[in-house]
Design a protein around this motif. Sequence first.
Motif, mmCIF file in Angstrom:
data_model
loop_
_atom_site.group_PDB
_atom_site.id
_atom_site.type_symbol
_atom_site.label_atom_id
_atom_site.label_comp_id
_atom_site.label_asym_id
_atom_site.label_seq_id
_atom_site.Cartn_x
_atom_site.Cartn_y
_atom_site.Cartn_z
ATOM 1 N N GLN A 1 43.632 -7.053 31.562
ATOM 2 C CA GLN A 1 42.426 -7.462 31.600
ATOM 3 C C GLN A 1 41.852 -7.684 30.312
ATOM 4 O O GLN A 1 40.687 -8.376 30.047
ATOM 5 C CB GLN A 1 41.396 -6.145 31.975
ATOM 6 C CG GLN A 1 41.507 -4.957 31.249
ATOM 7 C CD GLN A 1 42.583 -3.940 31.379
ATOM 8 O OE1 GLN A 1 43.652 -4.402 31.922
ATOM 9 N NE2 GLN A 1 42.724 -2.857 30.855
ATOM 10 N N ASP A 2 42.515 -7.630 29.404
ATOM 11 C CA ASP A 2 42.379 -8.159 28.056
ATOM 12 C C ASP A 2 42.662 -9.626 27.693
ATOM 13 O O ASP A 2 42.920 -10.052 26.683
ATOM 14 C CB ASP A 2 42.801 -7.190 26.857
ATOM 15 C CG ASP A 2 42.084 -7.426 25.498
ATOM 16 O OD1 ASP A 2 40.981 -7.804 25.632
ATOM 17 O OD2 ASP A 2 42.680 -7.039 24.547
ATOM 18 N N VAL A 3 43.431 -10.328 28.646
ATOM 19 C CA VAL A 3 43.997 -11.553 28.518
ATOM 20 C C VAL A 3 43.129 -12.495 29.220
ATOM 21 O O VAL A 3 42.724 -12.314 30.224
ATOM 22 C CB VAL A 3 45.542 -11.588 29.164
ATOM 23 C CG1 VAL A 3 46.084 -13.109 29.223
ATOM 24 C CG2 VAL A 3 46.215 -10.738 28.587
ATOM 25 N N ILE A 4 42.471 -13.274 28.228
ATOM 26 C CA ILE A 4 41.323 -14.334 28.797
ATOM 27 C C ILE A 4 42.007 -15.738 28.846
ATOM 28 O O ILE A 4 42.397 -16.420 27.789
ATOM 29 C CB ILE A 4 40.115 -14.345 28.012
ATOM 30 C CG1 ILE A 4 39.745 -12.755 28.110
ATOM 31 C CG2 ILE A 4 39.180 -14.927 28.611
ATOM 32 C CD1 ILE A 4 38.880 -12.491 26.838
ATOM 33 N N GLY A 5 42.089 -16.404 29.930
ATOM 34 C CA GLY A 5 42.216 -17.875 30.084
ATOM 35 C C GLY A 5 41.293 -18.811 30.157
ATOM 36 O O GLY A 5 40.492 -18.813 31.032
ATOM 37 N N ARG A 6 41.265 -19.963 29.293
ATOM 38 C CA ARG A 6 40.160 -20.837 29.388
ATOM 39 C C ARG A 6 40.442 -22.405 29.592
ATOM 40 O O ARG A 6 39.767 -23.003 30.202
ATOM 41 C CB ARG A 6 39.094 -21.011 28.040
ATOM 42 C CG ARG A 6 38.588 -19.346 28.039
ATOM 43 C CD ARG A 6 37.770 -19.298 26.527
ATOM 44 N NE ARG A 6 37.119 -17.998 26.372
ATOM 45 C CZ ARG A 6 36.767 -17.624 25.258
ATOM 46 N NH1 ARG A 6 36.584 -18.619 24.159
ATOM 47 N NH2 ARG A 6 36.321 -16.466 25.151
ATOM 48 N N GLY B 1 48.203 -20.912 27.765
ATOM 49 C CA GLY B 1 46.709 -21.277 27.766
ATOM 50 C C GLY B 1 45.681 -19.882 27.865
ATOM 51 O O GLY B 1 44.571 -20.014 28.505
ATOM 52 N N VAL B 2 46.298 -18.782 27.377
ATOM 53 C CA VAL B 2 45.607 -17.582 27.299
ATOM 54 C C VAL B 2 45.421 -16.835 26.094
ATOM 55 O O VAL B 2 46.183 -17.077 25.244
ATOM 56 C CB VAL B 2 46.200 -16.513 28.532
ATOM 57 C CG1 VAL B 2 46.215 -17.008 29.703
ATOM 58 C CG2 VAL B 2 47.593 -15.922 28.009
ATOM 59 N N PHE B 3 44.301 -16.238 26.082
ATOM 60 C CA PHE B 3 44.338 -15.404 24.898
ATOM 61 C C PHE B 3 44.544 -13.797 24.885
ATOM 62 O O PHE B 3 43.921 -13.185 25.706
ATOM 63 C CB PHE B 3 42.643 -15.352 24.407
ATOM 64 C CG PHE B 3 42.383 -14.712 23.331
ATOM 65 C CD1 PHE B 3 41.630 -13.346 23.022
ATOM 66 C CD2 PHE B 3 42.741 -15.067 21.932
ATOM 67 C CE1 PHE B 3 41.357 -12.877 21.916
ATOM 68 C CE2 PHE B 3 42.457 -14.337 20.525
ATOM 69 C CZ PHE B 3 41.784 -13.013 20.769
ATOM 70 N N ALA B 4 45.405 -13.436 24.325
ATOM 71 C CA ALA B 4 46.062 -12.092 24.609
ATOM 72 C C ALA B 4 45.322 -11.114 23.290
ATOM 73 O O ALA B 4 45.727 -10.963 22.092
ATOM 74 C CB ALA B 4 47.620 -11.986 24.349
ATOM 75 N N HIS C 1 40.844 -21.539 19.700
ATOM 76 C CA HIS C 1 40.096 -22.175 20.800
ATOM 77 C C HIS C 1 39.949 -21.240 21.907
ATOM 78 O O HIS C 1 39.144 -21.709 22.763
ATOM 79 C CB HIS C 1 40.602 -23.473 21.024
ATOM 80 C CG HIS C 1 41.918 -23.421 21.992
ATOM 81 N ND1 HIS C 1 42.900 -23.011 21.542
ATOM 82 C CD2 HIS C 1 41.957 -23.877 23.141
ATOM 83 C CE1 HIS C 1 44.082 -23.122 22.466
ATOM 84 N NE2 HIS C 1 43.505 -23.814 23.554
ATOM 85 N N LEU C 2 40.661 -20.195 22.141
ATOM 86 C CA LEU C 2 40.635 -19.434 23.275
ATOM 87 C C LEU C 2 39.833 -18.006 23.063
ATOM 88 O O LEU C 2 39.500 -17.435 23.917
ATOM 89 C CB LEU C 2 41.993 -19.009 23.708
ATOM 90 C CG LEU C 2 43.135 -20.122 24.164
ATOM 91 C CD1 LEU C 2 44.343 -19.827 24.486
ATOM 92 C CD2 LEU C 2 42.416 -20.889 25.489
ATOM 93 N N GLY C 3 39.976 -17.402 21.653
ATOM 94 C CA GLY C 3 39.169 -16.274 21.433
ATOM 95 C C GLY C 3 39.144 -16.273 19.909
ATOM 96 O O GLY C 3 39.640 -17.055 19.098
ATOM 97 N N PRO C 4 38.794 -15.048 19.474
ATOM 98 C CA PRO C 4 38.729 -14.833 18.196
ATOM 99 C C PRO C 4 39.805 -14.421 17.329
ATOM 100 O O PRO C 4 40.429 -13.338 17.445
ATOM 101 C CB PRO C 4 37.647 -13.393 18.137
ATOM 102 C CG PRO C 4 37.777 -12.632 19.317
ATOM 103 C CD PRO C 4 37.994 -13.945 20.210
ATOM 104 N N GLN D 1 42.147 -29.375 20.586
ATOM 105 C CA GLN D 1 41.711 -28.115 21.140
ATOM 106 C C GLN D 1 40.554 -27.334 20.440
ATOM 107 O O GLN D 1 39.402 -26.992 20.939
ATOM 108 C CB GLN D 1 42.748 -27.080 21.329
ATOM 109 C CG GLN D 1 43.952 -27.722 22.427
ATOM 110 C CD GLN D 1 43.306 -27.485 23.940
ATOM 111 O OE1 GLN D 1 42.237 -27.762 24.190
ATOM 112 N NE2 GLN D 1 44.288 -27.485 24.733
ATOM 113 N N THR D 2 40.712 -27.533 19.137
ATOM 114 C CA THR D 2 39.660 -26.950 18.319
ATOM 115 C C THR D 2 38.382 -27.613 18.466
ATOM 116 O O THR D 2 37.187 -26.772 18.443
ATOM 117 C CB THR D 2 40.152 -26.536 16.988
ATOM 118 O OG1 THR D 2 41.260 -25.846 16.770
ATOM 119 C CG2 THR D 2 38.934 -26.171 15.934
#
Length: 406
Positions: free
Chosen positions: A3-8, A138-141, A175-178, A402-403
């Motif tokens: 649930q902490d992996v966010i794909g954009r 393409g996901v933010f872990a 570009h996906l997360g902090p 991407q940035t």
Amino acid sequence: MLQDVIGRSKYDDFAGEGVDRIEALDPKLASARERLPELCDLAVNGLRRMALPDLHFPHTMRGVGSRNGSGVIPEGDNLRYTINVAQGLAWTTEAQQRSVLDGKTAVDLALACIERAAKSGEPGAIALAAWAAAETAGVFAGELFALLETSLSHDNSIQTVSCAWALTAALAARHLGPTAEVQRLASRLLLLHAQSDSGLFRHFTPANAAGFARGHVGCFADQVYPIQALARLGYMDGDRVALRAAEACAARIVALQGEAGQWWWHYDTRDGSVVEGYPVYSVHQHAMAPMALLDLNEAGGTDHRAALAKGLGWLDRRPETDEPMISAEDGVIWRKIGRNEPPKLVRSVAAVTTAVSAGWHLPGLDTVFPPVKVDRECRPYEFGWMLYAWRSRGVVQALRHQTRRY
């Protein structure tokens, strides 16, 4: 965890365009252009043989006999190497990926490594998994970056390679997360603490964590991964300090390259000399040097492709031995050529003598312990990095693109 992996977005929306790095080689480097497709095909075939059940890869494939064609057997299980396979296979066709991974893709493999890396507690594996998650899938872990931030912010020592991977991961995922804090901490450690006045990077930050005999020594991996990370930082942010740091290190290892194209193993970071050249690793020749120096060139740095072609040539023609380094029958490129010696003896002696006095080497070691021994094993990351180095397309340019999009 998941649930902490966010794909954009898919990283390859941009990077998948254009030609790969083999096609982009100067026609003057014809021998490399002709040889590399064969080597990359061997890499895919070799990885197909290496694959273990449930998206795992072994630590190594060990030669059974003393001649090519006598077979290899898998040994162990290695998370880092499995992540590297995902990073390389991502640049092959979907059909090739599925043939290697029992119907799965490089994205599946990268995602499967996220939770394994978090549980490992090992900064290098965590950084690689975060990098692969962003760049391949393409996901933010997020959990992995939180772990990296903790590792980098403590006063404890950290290996330079892991620090460089953390920086590269932060750049790939920002570009996906902090990732700003991981980027800040990792770049500060590399630029202020790991790099010496010679341009070369130490094995640990701080250097004294390695002890008297190793504090002045940096291995080849300690050079190429910071070159790659800092070149990307310099390109993405217009950071001239970072690009100059990458350029200085690259210039030094190229100046020290052997007459037959050898990328040497241990360097004295104080004066920029070679502590001990052997073993010469095949992965340095066909994958790691190309990966870093091609990134540097694409980031606006010096073009070292002639040195890369020279290094590739060592795989087929070398002064150390006539024994083949490549075994198509076994699906491998043998790992290295080293000395006929008790394990690590000459390297240990050279580390001590150069610690006492820079440049001091005991005479006669080449005669007593000649570099003629082929290490008949092959590790999965070697093929993963080869595919990444040569089959990738527009990786550095895609990072800035991407940035800007986000």
